[in-house]
Design a protein around this motif. Structure first.
Motif, PDB file in Angstrom:
ATOM      1  N   TRP A  44       0.802  -1.140   0.029  1.00  0.00           N
ATOM      2  CA  TRP A  44       0.163  -0.050  -0.031  1.00  0.00           C
ATOM      3  C   TRP A  44       0.910   1.336   0.149  1.00  0.00           C
ATOM      4  O   TRP A  44       0.424   2.191  -0.738  1.00  0.00           O
ATOM      5  CB  TRP A  44      -1.056   0.005   1.226  1.00  0.00           C
ATOM      6  CG  TRP A  44      -2.385   0.789   1.131  1.00  0.00           C
ATOM      7  CD1 TRP A  44      -2.177   2.163   1.360  1.00  0.00           C
ATOM      8  CD2 TRP A  44      -3.270   0.447   0.670  1.00  0.00           C
ATOM      9  NE1 TRP A  44      -3.381   2.659   1.118  1.00  0.00           N
ATOM     10  CE2 TRP A  44      -4.218   1.542   0.665  1.00  0.00           C
ATOM     11  CE3 TRP A  44      -4.045  -0.467  -0.037  1.00  0.00           C
ATOM     12  CZ2 TRP A  44      -5.658   1.510   0.302  1.00  0.00           C
ATOM     13  CZ3 TRP A  44      -5.277  -0.635  -0.516  1.00  0.00           C
ATOM     14  CH2 TRP A  44      -5.989   0.462  -0.464  1.00  0.00           C
ATOM     15  N   GLY A  84      -7.816  -4.575  -1.031  1.00  0.00           N
ATOM     16  CA  GLY A  84      -8.214  -3.106  -0.211  1.00  0.00           C
ATOM     17  C   GLY A  84      -9.118  -2.121  -0.853  1.00  0.00           C
ATOM     18  O   GLY A  84      -9.857  -2.417  -2.117  1.00  0.00           O
ATOM     19  N   SER A  89     -10.436   4.952  -1.229  1.00  0.00           N
ATOM     20  CA  SER A  89      -9.209   5.632  -0.817  1.00  0.00           C
ATOM     21  C   SER A  89      -8.873   6.611  -1.763  1.00  0.00           C
ATOM     22  O   SER A  89      -8.306   7.779  -1.368  1.00  0.00           O
ATOM     23  CB  SER A  89      -7.978   4.658  -0.538  1.00  0.00           C
ATOM     24  OG  SER A  89      -8.194   3.709   0.280  1.00  0.00           O
ATOM     25  N   VAL A 105      -6.102   4.980   3.823  1.00  0.00           N
ATOM     26  CA  VAL A 105      -6.742   4.190   3.745  1.00  0.00           C
ATOM     27  C   VAL A 105      -8.138   4.178   4.024  1.00  0.00           C
ATOM     28  O   VAL A 105      -8.402   4.328   5.262  1.00  0.00           O
ATOM     29  CB  VAL A 105      -6.074   2.728   4.419  1.00  0.00           C
ATOM     30  CG1 VAL A 105      -6.798   1.636   4.227  1.00  0.00           C
ATOM     31  CG2 VAL A 105      -4.554   2.513   4.186  1.00  0.00           C
TER      32      VAL A 105
END
Length: 333
Positions: A44, A84, A89, A105
């Motif tokens: 990430w 994710g 985001s 996030v």
């Protein structure tokens, strides 16, 4: 209106494609599946540093691009099966919910849910939880740590999308002034549709490659008409969906105002992209035969992620109603 990609857009697409191939190959994908889909903080951070979440953000750390470029990037992201809360985001960064330059996030809920319980992806890992209240017409920012005690983990269909069901009353949170909830919802729907297009394209590639390699009765299974028709149908659904997504992205790039025409285009694009992804993944599974049903094959991951994205942001009923409303409005003129 010009749908041809500029040289900068081509380079942007090539760059993100190369980045994802280098940072999230099949070995890393299967490791994430085996681990149960926890957020890979290191990955990430790499994606954040590469600008994935600051595509449309302004200021010193943002790239200042538009919805058209973001849709191109998320088409590549969708094909990678990257786990994710990517779309939410990007929205949080684009609309600066935590201040200029932030790229948290983040996940996004809409109230009322309309499609079952309130489900939040990666809740313990979140830095921001956005709640879009349709009735009040406002966007609120909640602290995920305050929501976590109200939730319980539930088993989701996609092993790379761990879910938590919120069963208690949400805290009030902080209202985000100046946010346009309808615009944010439309942008999220568009980026999810773009992700579905990328997933559908991967399904086509996977089916064609397997049909060329797998042999039965002394020849590749791609020589059989039934398999050829499956692959052709997959491509026939993919290309209109891709065009619809890019057309909707161009309309959203025209300005900050969300016109009825733009809402309808986004809805139509999501419907086509959902169909291309879900039906494409099913057809890809059929091409793979019994092998496609095994845990070791990636085809099942394509289908499960397509199902998840079908229910992310605007679903089939909402998109159909949006399109019907636009058709009726056009007919009354």
């Amino acid at each position: 209106m010009d749908f041809r990609l500029t040289e900068d857009q081509r380079q942007l697409r090539s760059g993100i494609r190369a980045l994802l191939a280098a940072r999230y190959d099949r070995e890393r994908l299967r490791a994430a599946v085996d681990a149960g889909g926890p957020l890979d903080r290191a990955l990430w951070a790499e994606l954040r540093a590469a600008g994935l979440f600051s595509l449309r953000a302004t200021g010193p750390t943002g790239l200042g691009l538009g919805p058209a470029e973001a849709a191109l990037v998320f088409e590549e992201v969708g094909g990678s099966l990257l786990p994710g809360p990517l779309v939410a985001s990007e929205l949080a960064a684009a609309h600066g919910v935590l201040g200029p330059g932030s790229a948290p996030v983040a996940a996004l809920l809409r109230l009322p849910p309309g499609r079952g319980p309130l489900l939040v992806e990666q809740l313990p890992e979140l830095e921001a939880l956005l709640v879009l209240d349709s009735a009040a017409g406002e966007l609120r920012l909640l602290d995920p740590a305050e929501v976590l005690p109200l939730a319980r983990p539930v088993r989701g269909v996609d092993p790379l999308t761990p879910l938590w069901e919120v069963t208690g009353t949400l805290p009030a949170g902080t209202r985000i002034d100046g946010a346009d909830p309808a615009r944010i919802w439309a942008e999220g729907t568009l980026l999810t549709a773009a992700s579905q297009v990328g997933l559908a394209a991967r399904a086509v590639r996977s089916a064609v490659e397997y049909a060329r390699q797998r042999e039965q009765f002394g020849q590749p299974i791609g020589a059989f008409q039934a398999v050829q028709h499956l692959c052709a149908d997959m491509l026939g659904r993919l290309e209109p969906a891709r065009v619809a997504v890019r057309a909707a992205a161009v309309l959203l790039s025209a300005g900050p105002e969300l016109t009825p025409r733009a809402r309808a285009e986004v809805a139509g694009a999501k419907l086509l992209a959902d169909e291309a992804a879900a039906r494409g993944a099913r057809d890809c599974l059929q091409v793979h035969g019994g092998m496609g049903f095994t845990w070791e094959a990636d085809v099942q991951l394509l289908l499960k992620r397509a199902w998840v994205w079908q229910r992310s942001f605007a679903g089939a009923r909402e998109c159909a109603e949006e399109l019907a409303g636009q058709v009726l409005a056009d007919g009354s003129r």
